[in-house]
Scaffold this motif. Structure first.
Motif, PDB file in Angstrom:
ATOM      1  N   TYR A  67      13.013  37.966 -38.260  1.00  0.00           N
ATOM      2  CA  TYR A  67      14.064  38.786 -37.670  1.00  0.00           C
ATOM      3  C   TYR A  67      15.056  39.272 -38.714  1.00  0.00           C
ATOM      4  CZ  TYR A  67      17.929  35.363 -37.752  1.00  0.00           C
ATOM      5  OH  TYR A  67      18.941  34.519 -38.132  1.00  0.00           O
ATOM      6  N   ASP A  68      15.759  40.339 -38.382  1.00  0.00           N
ATOM      7  CA  ASP A  68      16.739  40.957 -39.276  1.00  0.00           C
ATOM      8  C   ASP A  68      18.080  40.247 -39.095  1.00  0.00           C
ATOM      9  OD1 ASP A  68      18.493  42.585 -40.660  1.00  0.00           O
ATOM     10  OD2 ASP A  68      17.590  44.452 -39.973  1.00  0.00           O
ATOM     11  N   THR A  69      18.580  39.614 -40.148  1.00  0.00           N
ATOM     12  CA  THR A  69      19.829  38.854 -40.046  1.00  0.00           C
ATOM     13  C   THR A  69      21.046  39.756 -39.871  1.00  0.00           C
ATOM     14  OG1 THR A  69      20.097  38.784 -42.462  1.00  0.00           O
ATOM     15  CG2 THR A  69      18.891  36.971 -41.421  1.00  0.00           C
ATOM     16  N   CYS A  70      20.871  41.063 -40.062  1.00  0.00           N
ATOM     17  CA  CYS A  70      21.970  41.991 -39.765  1.00  0.00           C
ATOM     18  C   CYS A  70      22.067  42.270 -38.267  1.00  0.00           C
ATOM     19  CB  CYS A  70      21.772  43.317 -40.506  1.00  0.00           C
ATOM     20  SG  CYS A  70      22.053  43.218 -42.286  1.00  0.00           S
ATOM     21  N   CYS A  71      21.035  41.901 -37.538  1.00  0.00           N
ATOM     22  CA  CYS A  71      20.976  42.231 -36.109  1.00  0.00           C
ATOM     23  C   CYS A  71      21.159  41.029 -35.199  1.00  0.00           C
ATOM     24  CB  CYS A  71      19.656  42.923 -35.798  1.00  0.00           C
ATOM     25  SG  CYS A  71      19.434  44.485 -36.713  1.00  0.00           S
ATOM     26  N   THR A  72      20.992  39.826 -35.717  1.00  0.00           N
ATOM     27  CA  THR A  72      21.261  38.585 -34.987  1.00  0.00           C
ATOM     28  C   THR A  72      21.845  37.596 -35.993  1.00  0.00           C
ATOM     29  OG1 THR A  72      19.429  38.925 -33.440  1.00  0.00           O
ATOM     30  CG2 THR A  72      20.304  36.700 -33.611  1.00  0.00           C
ATOM     31  N   PRO A  73      22.979  36.969 -35.706  1.00  0.00           N
ATOM     32  CA  PRO A  73      23.624  36.127 -36.721  1.00  0.00           C
ATOM     33  C   PRO A  73      22.868  34.844 -37.015  1.00  0.00           C
ATOM     34  CG  PRO A  73      24.760  35.917 -34.618  1.00  0.00           C
ATOM     35  CD  PRO A  73      23.755  37.021 -34.450  1.00  0.00           C
ATOM     36  N   VAL A  74      22.901  34.451 -38.295  1.00  0.00           N
ATOM     37  CA  VAL A  74      22.286  33.197 -38.706  1.00  0.00           C
ATOM     38  C   VAL A  74      23.078  32.029 -38.132  1.00  0.00           C
ATOM     39  CG1 VAL A  74      21.730  31.731 -40.671  1.00  0.00           C
ATOM     40  CG2 VAL A  74      21.304  34.194 -40.797  1.00  0.00           C
ATOM     41  N   GLN A  75      24.390  32.051 -38.320  1.00  0.00           N
ATOM     42  CA  GLN A  75      25.248  31.058 -37.670  1.00  0.00           C
ATOM     43  C   GLN A  75      25.557  31.617 -36.283  1.00  0.00           C
ATOM     44  OE1 GLN A  75      28.477  29.213 -39.831  1.00  0.00           O
ATOM     45  NE2 GLN A  75      27.546  29.644 -41.808  1.00  0.00           N
ATOM     46  N   GLY A  76      24.781  31.176 -35.297  1.00  0.00           N
ATOM     47  CA  GLY A  76      24.726  31.895 -34.036  1.00  0.00           C
ATOM     48  C   GLY A  76      25.523  31.349 -32.876  1.00  0.00           C
ATOM     49  N   LEU A  77      26.250  30.258 -33.089  1.00  0.00           N
ATOM     50  CA  LEU A  77      27.127  29.761 -32.032  1.00  0.00           C
ATOM     51  C   LEU A  77      28.470  30.454 -32.221  1.00  0.00           C
ATOM     52  CD1 LEU A  77      27.312  27.769 -29.662  1.00  0.00           C
ATOM     53  CD2 LEU A  77      28.099  26.037 -31.282  1.00  0.00           C
ATOM     54  N   VAL A  78      28.795  31.372 -31.322  1.00  0.00           N
ATOM     55  CA  VAL A  78      29.964  32.239 -31.490  1.00  0.00           C
ATOM     56  C   VAL A  78      31.128  31.698 -30.671  1.00  0.00           C
ATOM     57  CG1 VAL A  78      30.844  34.584 -31.224  1.00  0.00           C
ATOM     58  CG2 VAL A  78      28.460  34.214 -31.874  1.00  0.00           C
ATOM     59  N   LEU A  79      32.275  31.534 -31.316  1.00  0.00           N
ATOM     60  CA  LEU A  79      33.467  31.008 -30.651  1.00  0.00           C
ATOM     61  C   LEU A  79      34.557  32.067 -30.617  1.00  0.00           C
ATOM     62  CD1 LEU A  79      31.909  28.410 -31.664  1.00  0.00           C
ATOM     63  CD2 LEU A  79      34.145  27.306 -31.786  1.00  0.00           C
ATOM     64  N   VAL A  80      35.053  32.346 -29.425  1.00  0.00           N
ATOM     65  CA  VAL A  80      36.227  33.196 -29.239  1.00  0.00           C
ATOM     66  C   VAL A  80      37.405  32.249 -29.035  1.00  0.00           C
ATOM     67  CG1 VAL A  80      37.315  34.985 -27.854  1.00  0.00           C
ATOM     68  CG2 VAL A  80      34.831  35.010 -28.201  1.00  0.00           C
ATOM     69  N   THR A  81      38.372  32.283 -29.948  1.00  0.00           N
ATOM     70  CA  THR A  81      39.430  31.272 -29.944  1.00  0.00           C
ATOM     71  C   THR A  81      40.809  31.898 -29.808  1.00  0.00           C
ATOM     72  OG1 THR A  81      39.545  31.257 -32.379  1.00  0.00           O
ATOM     73  CG2 THR A  81      38.000  29.727 -31.334  1.00  0.00           C
ATOM     74  N   GLN A  82      41.683  31.199 -29.073  1.00  0.00           N
ATOM     75  CA  GLN A  82      43.016  31.715 -28.775  1.00  0.00           C
ATOM     76  C   GLN A  82      44.063  30.620 -28.911  1.00  0.00           C
ATOM     77  OE1 GLN A  82      42.643  33.248 -24.770  1.00  0.00           O
ATOM     78  NE2 GLN A  82      41.292  34.921 -25.380  1.00  0.00           N
ATOM     79  N   TYR A  83      45.312  31.070 -29.144  1.00  0.00           N
ATOM     80  CA  TYR A  83      46.453  30.166 -29.271  1.00  0.00           C
ATOM     81  C   TYR A  83      47.451  30.368 -28.141  1.00  0.00           C
ATOM     82  CZ  TYR A  83      45.954  28.317 -34.081  1.00  0.00           C
ATOM     83  OH  TYR A  83      45.554  27.644 -35.201  1.00  0.00           O
ATOM     84  N   TRP A  84      48.142  29.270 -27.789  1.00  0.00           N
ATOM     85  CA  TRP A  84      49.367  29.381 -26.993  1.00  0.00           C
ATOM     86  C   TRP A  84      50.503  28.806 -27.836  1.00  0.00           C
ATOM     87  CZ3 TRP A  84      51.147  32.145 -23.212  1.00  0.00           C
ATOM     88  CH2 TRP A  84      52.400  31.833 -22.675  1.00  0.00           C
ATOM     89  N   ASP A  85      51.254  29.686 -28.478  1.00  0.00           N
ATOM     90  CA  ASP A  85      52.446  29.305 -29.232  1.00  0.00           C
ATOM     91  C   ASP A  85      53.675  29.637 -28.401  1.00  0.00           C
ATOM     92  OD1 ASP A  85      51.191  28.374 -31.555  1.00  0.00           O
ATOM     93  OD2 ASP A  85      51.032  30.393 -32.389  1.00  0.00           O
ATOM     94  N   THR A  86      54.781  28.943 -28.670  1.00  0.00           N
ATOM     95  CA  THR A  86      56.020  29.225 -27.936  1.00  0.00           C
ATOM     96  C   THR A  86      57.046  29.950 -28.796  1.00  0.00           C
ATOM     97  OG1 THR A  86      56.879  27.023 -28.487  1.00  0.00           O
ATOM     98  CG2 THR A  86      55.698  27.268 -26.379  1.00  0.00           C
ATOM     99  N   TYR A  87      56.758  30.126 -30.068  1.00  0.00           N
ATOM    100  CA  TYR A  87      57.651  30.872 -30.963  1.00  0.00           C
ATOM    101  C   TYR A  87      56.853  31.281 -32.204  1.00  0.00           C
ATOM    102  CZ  TYR A  87      57.727  26.644 -33.811  1.00  0.00           C
ATOM    103  OH  TYR A  87      57.360  25.571 -34.582  1.00  0.00           O
ATOM    104  N   THR A  88      57.385  32.231 -32.984  1.00  0.00           N
ATOM    105  CA  THR A  88      56.730  32.643 -34.225  1.00  0.00           C
ATOM    106  C   THR A  88      57.455  32.099 -35.452  1.00  0.00           C
ATOM    107  OG1 THR A  88      57.997  34.693 -34.541  1.00  0.00           O
ATOM    108  CG2 THR A  88      56.027  34.802 -33.124  1.00  0.00           C
ATOM    109  N   GLY A  89      58.731  31.817 -35.315  1.00  0.00           N
ATOM    110  CA  GLY A  89      59.517  31.397 -36.464  1.00  0.00           C
ATOM    111  C   GLY A  89      60.054  32.563 -37.266  1.00  0.00           C
ATOM    112  N   LEU A  90      59.625  33.767 -36.907  1.00  0.00           N
ATOM    113  CA  LEU A  90      60.078  34.970 -37.618  1.00  0.00           C
ATOM    114  C   LEU A  90      60.684  35.983 -36.644  1.00  0.00           C
ATOM    115  CD1 LEU A  90      57.103  35.473 -40.105  1.00  0.00           C
ATOM    116  CD2 LEU A  90      59.340  34.491 -40.599  1.00  0.00           C
TER     117      LEU A  90
END
Length: 311
Positions: A44-67
């Protein structure tokens, strides 16, 4: 006719097509990552299916930025972007996979393996590359979106973007997605002669992928619709939060908490397999590979944002 014949010969001979950096994934079979047979993995073409194939969509809940004094505030009624990560199918992961595309000003860890004997990751000293790049290609709407939803805490947002661009995080994470490869370290070039600058193309492509994936997981809305809203006086149990997000997303996500007793809710990771390229955001939800870090017996605190920290 000569051009048409040349194109047909490339399509008929995938190995030759790859040699010339021609990776039109639309004409290749579509596979779910982490679900390929051993025989398929060889061809298979590694440009068309990822080699590291477990995909994580990750998010944060912060209460401030500090800036806040600099105008950096958090988006109302929304979690913020952490990243888009490629893990190995067993839940392990690589990092800083292409040091030629290392733009992280504070690499963490500071070696490719995290161990003293790993290759040292040189800190990036060239400043913000994302903002000028998106302006260069008139991606003003994309820049406005990440300025609002991809927030750092205690440092300018671009430092976080470029850290993420390394694992999703471009330098740490994205360079480990084979579908964004540009030909370094004997990898395929997934962009090739079609683009004037394949590295720039990979960065823009990945930034768009992060946003496209995040929009599919409206964590705040899912929780709010179930009556779970930020509160400084009401705690929630892990099972309730996880059940809501499991039902909405289709699989059990990882929930991250901090504090001495792991009761302060701060992040969520949604796991999936990707049908073809993660760029296309066609994900099959799968359960987390480990277990959440949150306290399973005490109330969890999903705190309200600090006054003045939310737009």
């Amino acid at each position: 006719m000569l051009v048409a014949a040349a194109l047909l010969s490339l399509i008929a001979a995938p190995a030759l097509a790859w040699q010339y950096d021609n990776h039109t994934c639309a004409i290749h079979p579509q596979y779910y990552s982490c679900e390929l047979s051993n025989s398929t993995l060889k061809t298979y073409d590694t440009c068309c299916t990822p080699v590291q194939g477990l995909v994580l969509v990750t998010q944060y809940w912060d209460t401030y930025t500090g800036l806040e004094k600099n105008g950096s505030v958090l988006p109302k009624n929304s979690w913020t972007i952490h990243g888009l990560w490629p893990d190995h199918c067993d839940g392990s992961y690589g990092q800083y996979c292409d040091l030629a595309r290392q733009y992280d000003p504070v690499p963490s860890p500071n070696t490719t393996t995290g161990l003293a004997n790993g290759t040292v990751v040189p800190p990036w000293k060239g400043g913000d590359i994302i903002t000028p790049l998106l302006n260069k290609y008139a991606k003003y709407d994309l820049l406005a979106y990440i300025n609002k939803f991809w927030k750092s805490q205690g440092s300018p947002d671009w430092t976080f973007w470029q850290h993420v661009l390394t694992r999703a995080k471009f330098s740490k994470h994205a360079t480990c997605f084979s579908t964004y490869d540009v030909g370094n370290n004997n990898t395929n070039n997934c962009y090739g002669l079609e683009y004037a600058n394949d590295t720039e193309a990979s960065i823009i492509d990945f930034t768009e992928s992060v946003v496209r994936a995040q929009i599919q997981y409206p964590t705040y809305t899912w929780l709010s619709n179930a009556g779970i809203t930020p509160s400084n006086s009401t705690g929630y149990n892990l099972t309730s939060i996880q059940s809501v997000l499991t039902k909405a997303s289709g699989a059990v996500p990882y929930l991250g908490c901090y504090g001495a007793t792991k009761q302060i809710l701060s992040e969520v990771w949604y796991y999936s397999h990707s049908l073809g390229r993660p760029q296309d955001s066609i994900f099959k939800p799968v359960n987390q590979t480990g277990s959440s870090s949150c306290n399973a017996t005490a109330p969890l605190w999903y705190y309200q944002r600090t006054n003045g920290s939310e737009m």
